[in-house]
Design a protein around this motif. Structure first.
Motif, PDB file in Angstrom:
ATOM      1  N   VAL A 173       0.796  -1.169  -0.097  1.00  0.00           N
ATOM      2  CA  VAL A 173       0.129  -0.157   0.099  1.00  0.00           C
ATOM      3  C   VAL A 173       0.862   1.131   0.032  1.00  0.00           C
ATOM      4  N   THR A 227       1.556   4.567   0.691  1.00  0.00           N
ATOM      5  CA  THR A 227       1.102   5.811   1.643  1.00  0.00           C
ATOM      6  C   THR A 227       2.109   6.940   1.688  1.00  0.00           C
ATOM      7  N   SER A 233       6.360   7.633   2.829  1.00  0.00           N
ATOM      8  CA  SER A 233       6.882   7.565   4.333  1.00  0.00           C
ATOM      9  C   SER A 233       7.800   8.468   4.589  1.00  0.00           C
ATOM     10  N   GLY A 259       5.655   2.997   2.060  1.00  0.00           N
ATOM     11  CA  GLY A 259       4.476   2.693   2.428  1.00  0.00           C
ATOM     12  C   GLY A 259       4.510   1.392   3.425  1.00  0.00           C
ATOM     13  N   PRO A 264       0.548   9.613   6.523  1.00  0.00           N
ATOM     14  CA  PRO A 264       1.598   8.508   5.912  1.00  0.00           C
ATOM     15  C   PRO A 264       2.075   7.603   6.781  1.00  0.00           C
ATOM     16  N   THR A 265       2.914   6.519   6.342  1.00  0.00           N
ATOM     17  CA  THR A 265       3.611   6.098   7.456  1.00  0.00           C
ATOM     18  C   THR A 265       4.755   6.685   8.176  1.00  0.00           C
ATOM     19  N   ARG A 295       1.586   3.820  10.888  1.00  0.00           N
ATOM     20  CA  ARG A 295       1.011   3.748   9.488  1.00  0.00           C
ATOM     21  C   ARG A 295      -0.517   3.645   9.511  1.00  0.00           C
ATOM     22  N   PRO A 296      -1.118   4.267   8.461  1.00  0.00           N
ATOM     23  CA  PRO A 296      -2.465   3.805   8.138  1.00  0.00           C
ATOM     24  C   PRO A 296      -2.529   2.402   8.086  1.00  0.00           C
ATOM     25  N   GLN A 297      -3.953   2.039   8.158  1.00  0.00           N
ATOM     26  CA  GLN A 297      -4.468   0.735   7.763  1.00  0.00           C
ATOM     27  C   GLN A 297      -5.464   0.756   7.119  1.00  0.00           C
ATOM     28  N   VAL A 298      -5.268   0.431   5.624  1.00  0.00           N
ATOM     29  CA  VAL A 298      -6.124   0.685   4.650  1.00  0.00           C
ATOM     30  C   VAL A 298      -7.143  -0.548   4.458  1.00  0.00           C
ATOM     31  N   TYR A 320      -5.460   3.681  12.122  1.00  0.00           N
ATOM     32  CA  TYR A 320      -4.075   4.121  12.159  1.00  0.00           C
ATOM     33  C   TYR A 320      -3.216   3.437  13.327  1.00  0.00           C
TER      34      TYR A 320
END
Length: 755
Positions: free
Chosen positions: A473, A475, A477, A533, A628-629, A640-643, A651
């Motif tokens: 993913v 995101t 960094s 990411g 972002p991460t 980091r995000p958790q998509v 997050y």
């Protein structure tokens, strides 16, 4: 360190797969670590190739690819290589019933295979068949010969070979046809050999009262020395059917009166028994059962093969193996969607023989020949010697996390005979299973930066990620740097841009403006990588394992207790649990936090480093939008995000914990106190964590291996060592795994080149 969540140096358990890509990139030197991986060659399949492999029908092949029965496993190996339209994955049960059962449970639990070919030995098949039946997985048995093996299988199994009851009758008939009237039957002391000896006895008829005593049925305890021992359950008087030789117990029988001896058992044990009888003066003909119908047997038997004959499946055992693979491949490629009984019916339709409703070959379609034992070739093993070359692997990779799996894939693609050793008991005690999967090319340490940058080129960059086999993913960094980190940050940004990886150094104000949900107190600058990411670590390990298996690696389910490699030895002896020893020319030790528990190498015990807990949670708050991460070198937190997944839209936030020397493993729960600890410490960087409205969505905890110098053990300690450590990343293992695997494989291949 902020890297705690990233650790993954593979440590035994079932998450594995294959290898990085083109080689040639140089790495910064660190101590005795190799500078490049040039000797590894073009190491990995590109992502497109991985997709082609995964689109093929998938079948499991289970057999003895190491250990004393490995000569039989070679039939399965050759057939799997020949019928490449199916992705055959090889599982090494070493001829052990308990290992066979464990493999069956793992294969069914994985749910990735449409059918199974194997097991070779009947004891393993008997242990495994109920597991496959409960999972609805059809099984083809090309070589398992125990009678009545299919009695409780409910029509879910096809046996391609004749059984041992027919073997006993045909063998006894051949002995009688050769003119022998007084024979003995013995065995090698194994349950397998004793069972065959009983079947040979039972091929005759019970003796009537008062019949004269004839020759001996031995209990397998020793050679003929005048009067043979007649004790034991086999020493029961009986007479065979008309025209066949007498086999009647007679403890006082004279060995000199015997004209033939039937030896039942495994080829190694039967060869020993045959030599002992010859050495004791037996001059008659020797007859051996079918396990002895392998190329190495004549060499093991040595001079005792004079006049010896062996029972062999009609047409040879490999013909039955090839026929099973041919029919399975035709059925699977004709319609890959078929499963269960429908698939088995299609296999029947493509088979070169007919089967009963139970799955046995119809009477007359298969049978046994009794043929001379071939003269030993110059390459055959010496009598009583070290055994068949197939018993040893080129390389054993210990640990099936992402580092071990990727290393196995590189080696298998290079043509090495590789075993990936890991437990298959469902436990997730390797760091890969609990890693947060952060991915970027920047590292503050130059050596680790070289590995991370090379890994970006091999696996994480945009080109390598198409079509995204690792669940990556993008995101972006951010690495937040303090004043003391600025020098390496500037050098790193220059190196990344020079290698074609976009990166820039952002001032704190710019970071605050771009990412309002992130506080920048104490931050001097930040390294921004738009291509960074996170990926899915277990999925990544599986992709690598699949590539390894697709290129012929074997999966060997066990834990490693000890490595035995005395100075000057030409092999490493790997002691397994469960199971016995297995040998390899080289061993890659990628056992992560389990490294210290494996004896017999330079990292045994405390020399490996110290294990440390990692812990992180997933939280939901509106202010996480657009974050972002992040890795924070100032406070040590990361996130980091958790998509996707269970905590999608949340997050992830982690905070280092001071818990050392903990056992390997992990779990997917956190206590209230642990969650509060993360909130309190990480709120310095993410103020929304202090908001009572922030919801906790779940958490994980695992274990990493930290070395004293905070750098991995990667490479041999001495040029003459056959053990290649690839472990101890102190949390940075996941993102650097592709490059680490490339280097570890190059070291192992170098060992092979000098063997």
């Amino acid at each position: 360190m902020a890297e705690t969540v990233e650790g993954v140096a593979g440590a035994g358990a079932p998450s594995p797969g294959a290898g990085p890509g083109d080689t040639g990139a140089a790495y910064p030197r660190s101590g005795d670590r190799p500078a490049s991986a040039e000797s590894a060659g073009a190491a990995s399949a590109p992502a497109e190739s991985a997709c082609v492999e995964s689109s093929l029908p998938r079948g499991a092949v289970v057999g003895p690819f190491s250990g004393p029965r490995a000569a039989w496993g070679e039939h399965l190996e050759r057939a799997a290589a020949l019928y490449g339209d199916v992705n055959w994955e090889l599982y090494d049960d070493r001829g052990e019933a308990e290992t066979a059962r464990q493999i069956a449970e793992a294969v069914v639990a994985e749910g990735r295979h449409t059918l199974v070919i194997g097991h070779f030995n009947s004891a393993g098949a008997r242990a495994a068949l109920p597991v496959y039946r409960s999972g609805g997985l059809p099984v083809l048995l090309p070589l398992a010969t125990t009678p009545d093996l299919l009695a409780d299988c409910g029509g879910t199994v096809l046996r391609w070979c004749p059984d041992d009851r027919a073997q006993a009758a045909d063998l006894l008939a051949a002995v009688g046809t050769a003119g022998h009237t007084r024979i003995a039957v013995t065995h090698d002391g194994t349950a397998y050999g004793e069972g065959l000896a009983r079947l040979v006895r039972d091929a005759g008829q019970p003796a009537a009262a008062g019949l004269p005593a004839g020759p001996v049925v031995s209990d397998g305890s020793g050679p003929a020395t005048g009067a043979l021992p007649g004790a034991g359950p086999l020493a029961t008087g009986f007479r065979t059917s008309a025209g066949a030789p007498d086999i009647v117990s007679a403890p006082g029988a004279d060995a000199a009166a015997l004209t033939a001896l039937v030896v039942c058992g495994t080829h190694g044990g039967a060869a020993r028994v045959g030599r002992e009888w010859r050495e004791a003066g037996f001059e008659g003909e020797l007859y051996f059962t079918d396990d002895c119908a392998v190329d190495e047997f004549s060499g093991l038997l040595g001079d005792a093969n004079r006049g010896a004959r062996v029972a062999r499946m009609r047409g040879g055992p490999e013909a039955h193996v090839m026929a099973a693979f041919a029919a399975a491949t035709a059925a699977l490629t004709e319609n890959p969607e078929r499963t269960g009984r429908i698939l088995l019916a299609a296999v029947r339709a493509h088979a070169d023989r007919a089967f009963t409703a139970l799955g046995e070959p119809v009477e007359g379609s298969v049978g046994w020949d009794v043929v001379p034992v071939p003269v030993p070739s110059r390459t055959s093993p010496s009598p009583g010697g070290g055994g068949h070359r197939g018993r040893a692997y080129d390389v054993i990779v210990v640990g099936a996390g992402v580092v071990g799996a990727a290393t196995a894939a590189v080696l298998a693609r290079q043509g090495a005979r590789v075993a990936l050793v890991a437990p298959m008991d469902g436990r997730r005690d390797h760091a890969t299973a609990w890693s947060g999967g952060l991915v970027r090319a920047f590292e503050a340490d130059p050596y680790l930066r070289g590995l991370a940058l090379r890994s970006h080129q091999l696996a994480w960059g945009p080109v390598a990620l198409v079509p995204g086999p690792y669940g990556f993913v993008p995101t972006g960094s951010l690495v937040l740097c303090g004043e003391t980190d600025l020098d390496q940050a500037e050098k790193g940004v220059a190196e990344l841009n020079g290698a074609g990886v976009p990166a820039e150094l952002l001032e704190p104000g710019v970071v605050r403006e771009r990412f309002p949900g992130l506080a920048v107190d104490g931050v001097s600058a930040a390294v921004w990588e738009p291509e960074g990411g996170y990926a899915d670590p277990p999925r990544t390990a599986r992709v690598y394992r699949d590539r390894a298996l697709a290129h012929g690696a074997r999966l060997l389910p066990a834990r490693v207790r000890e490595l035995v490699a005395p100075p000057g030895a030409d092999r490493v002896r790997v002691l397994l649990e469960p199971g016995g020893p297995v040998e390899a020319l080289a061993v890659v030790l990628a056992a992560g936090s389990g490294t210290g528990a494996i004896a017999g190498h330079r990292l045994s015990g405390s020399d490996a480093g110290r294990t440390k807990s990692i812990r992180y949670g997933f939280f939901h708050h509106p202010d996480t939008a657009g974050l972002p991460t992040v890795v924070d070198m100032v406070t040590g937190v990361w996130g980091r995000p958790q998509v996707t997944g269970e905590a999608a839209g949340g997050y992830m936030a982690g905070r280092p914990v001071d818990e050392w020397d903990v056992p390997a493993g992990g779990e997917d729960t956190l206590t209230d106190e642990q969650v509060a600890y993360i909130r309190q410490g990480a709120a310095t960087r993410w103020p929304w964590l202090a908001d009572p409205a922030t919801r906790f969505l779940g958490g994980r905890q695992g274990v990493d291996l930290y070395t004293p110098h905070s750098l991995p053990h990667l490479g041999r300690e001495r040029p003459d060592s056959r053990i290649v450590p690839a472990t101890g990343w102190s949390g940075a293992g996941f993102k650097t795994a592709p490059a680490a695997a490339e280097l570890a494989a190059a070291e192992a291949l170098d060992v092979l080149s000098t063997s």
